[in-house]
Motif scaffolding. Sequence first.
Motif, mmCIF file in Angstrom:
data_model
loop_
_atom_site.group_PDB
_atom_site.id
_atom_site.type_symbol
_atom_site.label_atom_id
_atom_site.label_comp_id
_atom_site.label_asym_id
_atom_site.label_seq_id
_atom_site.Cartn_x
_atom_site.Cartn_y
_atom_site.Cartn_z
ATOM 1 N N ARG A 199 0.842 -1.194 0.000
ATOM 2 C CA ARG A 199 0.000 0.000 0.000
ATOM 3 C C ARG A 199 0.879 1.245 0.000
ATOM 4 N NH1 ARG A 199 -5.374 -1.007 -1.240
ATOM 5 N NH2 ARG A 199 -6.047 -2.910 -0.174
ATOM 6 N N ILE A 200 0.393 2.308 -0.612
ATOM 7 C CA ILE A 200 1.099 3.579 -0.603
ATOM 8 C C ILE A 200 0.912 4.244 0.754
ATOM 9 C CG2 ILE A 200 1.214 5.898 -1.614
ATOM 10 C CD1 ILE A 200 0.264 4.638 -4.260
ATOM 11 N N THR A 201 2.025 4.624 1.375
ATOM 12 C CA THR A 201 1.958 5.252 2.692
ATOM 13 C C THR A 201 2.426 6.705 2.688
ATOM 14 O OG1 THR A 201 4.154 4.359 3.198
ATOM 15 C CG2 THR A 201 2.239 3.074 3.915
ATOM 16 N N SER A 202 3.164 7.115 1.651
ATOM 17 C CA SER A 202 3.642 8.499 1.605
ATOM 18 C C SER A 202 3.845 8.949 0.170
ATOM 19 C CB SER A 202 4.961 8.651 2.378
ATOM 20 O OG SER A 202 6.009 7.967 1.728
ATOM 21 N N THR A 223 1.116 11.865 4.142
ATOM 22 C CA THR A 223 1.116 10.531 4.731
ATOM 23 C C THR A 223 -0.302 10.181 5.176
ATOM 24 O OG1 THR A 223 1.692 11.419 6.894
ATOM 25 C CG2 THR A 223 3.506 10.716 5.482
ATOM 26 N N ALA A 224 -0.451 8.979 5.668
ATOM 27 C CA ALA A 224 -1.764 8.528 6.107
ATOM 28 C C ALA A 224 -2.262 9.384 7.282
ATOM 29 C CB ALA A 224 -1.700 7.062 6.529
ATOM 30 N N GLY A 266 6.339 6.279 -1.423
ATOM 31 C CA GLY A 266 6.788 5.210 -0.547
ATOM 32 C C GLY A 266 5.651 4.270 -0.188
ATOM 33 N N THR A 267 5.982 3.006 0.089
ATOM 34 C CA THR A 267 4.969 2.012 0.425
ATOM 35 C C THR A 267 5.261 1.388 1.789
ATOM 36 O OG1 THR A 267 6.067 0.042 -0.481
ATOM 37 C CG2 THR A 267 4.873 1.464 -2.031
ATOM 38 N N GLU A 268 4.262 0.682 2.307
ATOM 39 C CA GLU A 268 4.405 0.079 3.626
ATOM 40 C C GLU A 268 5.455 -1.024 3.652
ATOM 41 O OE1 GLU A 268 0.571 -1.330 4.651
ATOM 42 O OE2 GLU A 268 0.504 -2.925 3.136
ATOM 43 N N SER A 269 5.789 -1.585 2.488
ATOM 44 C CA SER A 269 6.831 -2.613 2.412
ATOM 45 C C SER A 269 8.223 -2.022 2.245
ATOM 46 C CB SER A 269 6.543 -3.569 1.241
ATOM 47 O OG SER A 269 5.346 -4.279 1.470
ATOM 48 N N GLY A 270 8.312 -0.698 2.206
ATOM 49 C CA GLY A 270 9.611 -0.051 2.129
ATOM 50 C C GLY A 270 10.097 0.232 0.723
ATOM 51 N N ALA A 284 -0.372 19.043 -8.233
ATOM 52 C CA ALA A 284 0.104 17.743 -7.740
ATOM 53 C C ALA A 284 -0.024 17.645 -6.227
ATOM 54 C CB ALA A 284 1.557 17.534 -8.162
ATOM 55 N N ARG A 285 0.288 18.721 -5.537
ATOM 56 C CA ARG A 285 0.189 18.753 -4.083
ATOM 57 C C ARG A 285 -1.265 18.560 -3.636
ATOM 58 N NH1 ARG A 285 2.282 24.267 -1.856
ATOM 59 N NH2 ARG A 285 0.374 24.897 -2.929
ATOM 60 N N GLU A 286 -2.201 19.079 -4.415
ATOM 61 C CA GLU A 286 -3.616 19.007 -4.048
ATOM 62 C C GLU A 286 -4.192 17.607 -4.231
ATOM 63 O OE1 GLU A 286 -7.589 21.791 -4.720
ATOM 64 O OE2 GLU A 286 -5.901 21.930 -6.108
ATOM 65 N N ILE A 287 -3.732 16.894 -5.273
ATOM 66 C CA ILE A 287 -4.316 15.578 -5.560
ATOM 67 C C ILE A 287 -3.538 14.429 -4.920
ATOM 68 C CG2 ILE A 287 -5.366 16.359 -7.718
ATOM 69 C CD1 ILE A 287 -3.068 15.026 -9.227
ATOM 70 N N ALA A 288 -2.331 14.690 -4.431
ATOM 71 C CA ALA A 288 -1.492 13.625 -3.881
ATOM 72 C C ALA A 288 -2.164 12.798 -2.790
ATOM 73 C CB ALA A 288 -0.174 14.218 -3.367
ATOM 74 N N PRO A 289 -2.987 13.388 -1.889
ATOM 75 C CA PRO A 289 -3.627 12.571 -0.844
ATOM 76 C C PRO A 289 -4.512 11.455 -1.382
ATOM 77 C CG PRO A 289 -3.728 14.901 -0.265
ATOM 78 C CD PRO A 289 -3.226 14.834 -1.668
#
Length: 374
Positions: free
Chosen positions: A5-8, A373-374, A46-50, A71-76
């Motif tokens: 999963r994407i975490t950041s 981030t989450a 970045g992902t939860e698996s590193g 890009a900053r607005e849609i990244a979440p």
Amino acid sequence: MTSDRITSVRISSVTLPLHTPISDAKVLTGRQKPMTEVALLFAEIGTESGHEGFGFGYSKRAGGPGQYAHAREIAPELIGEDPSDIDRLWTKLVWAGASVGRSGLSTQAIAAIDVALWDLKAKRAGLPLAKLIGAHRDSVRCYNTSGGFLHIPIEEVLDNTTASRERGIGGVKLKVGHPDWRVDLERVTKVREHLGDDVPLMVDANQQWDRPAAQRMCRRLDPLDLVWIEEPLDAYDHEGHAALARTFDTSIATGEMLTSVAEHAELIRAGGADIIQPDAPRIGGITQFLKLAALAEHHRLQLAPHYAMEIHLHLAATYPQEPWVEHFEWLEPLFNERMEIKDGRMLVPDRPGLGLTVSDQARAWTVDSVTVTA
């Protein structure tokens, strides 16, 4: 189920200064000022698996801050998503900002993210991006553009062409579109004589001729055995480009200024190019580039992607017909690695993903950055 999963998501605005102000025909006709910098948009996922993926887009002159803001607005929207589902994520991002359109600046902001997702996917597979997609070759014909701009005196242009050839670069592209057509013809003739008949030579008018001028110049340039004449007309004059392609022996190349697959489809439908020149950061990233490449192959078009060789080398390597990739050294300070060139060809890196790591200099040129981030 998903394996990751994407975490950041880190979005950065980077300004790369150019050593010398750059002028092409758009400057000489008064439509633009000389270019002194390139605005870069970086995306790092970045992902939860590193695992980590890196992508970038760019803007010349205006537009960089706008790309960064979008890009900053849609990244979440990416947080918690499976990074493997790249096409679905592209669609999610484009609809998140659909009210400002599905081409141009909005999708150029998505492009950096999309490239990062592809880089991440290839790294997870342990493969160079070209191999992940499916390569037809491990090297691509290359030509240099940066040494042939209109602000450069012809004597220096000739020295630049010699240096390019000594470096192993296969071809040379010369900027044309000077207000005095005689200057263009003299410069192209001198470069052709300097290189000889066997070295690939291209010219690029950067959209600065009208239809009568383009007819006259294509007729004058036809005997010089050029690989192509690029952007002789306005980027959206598909019918005009088609007429030139039908009339002259020299191939007509265009497409770099189009900002979506849909716009390229109109160009192809009109028969406006022998050689199509898409730019992945301009049309929305690798996901959109691959869709366009399939359409171009169906129509038996040649491919010569514009700029951003660090991305386009991988993509050109996957095209069934022998393509070209454009050599610009401008972006080299951003990365720790260099593209390897030998015998007129650029070699696909064997490193996973794009094969790039961001340099300390690029970090120093960062204007602003935000991490989601989450």
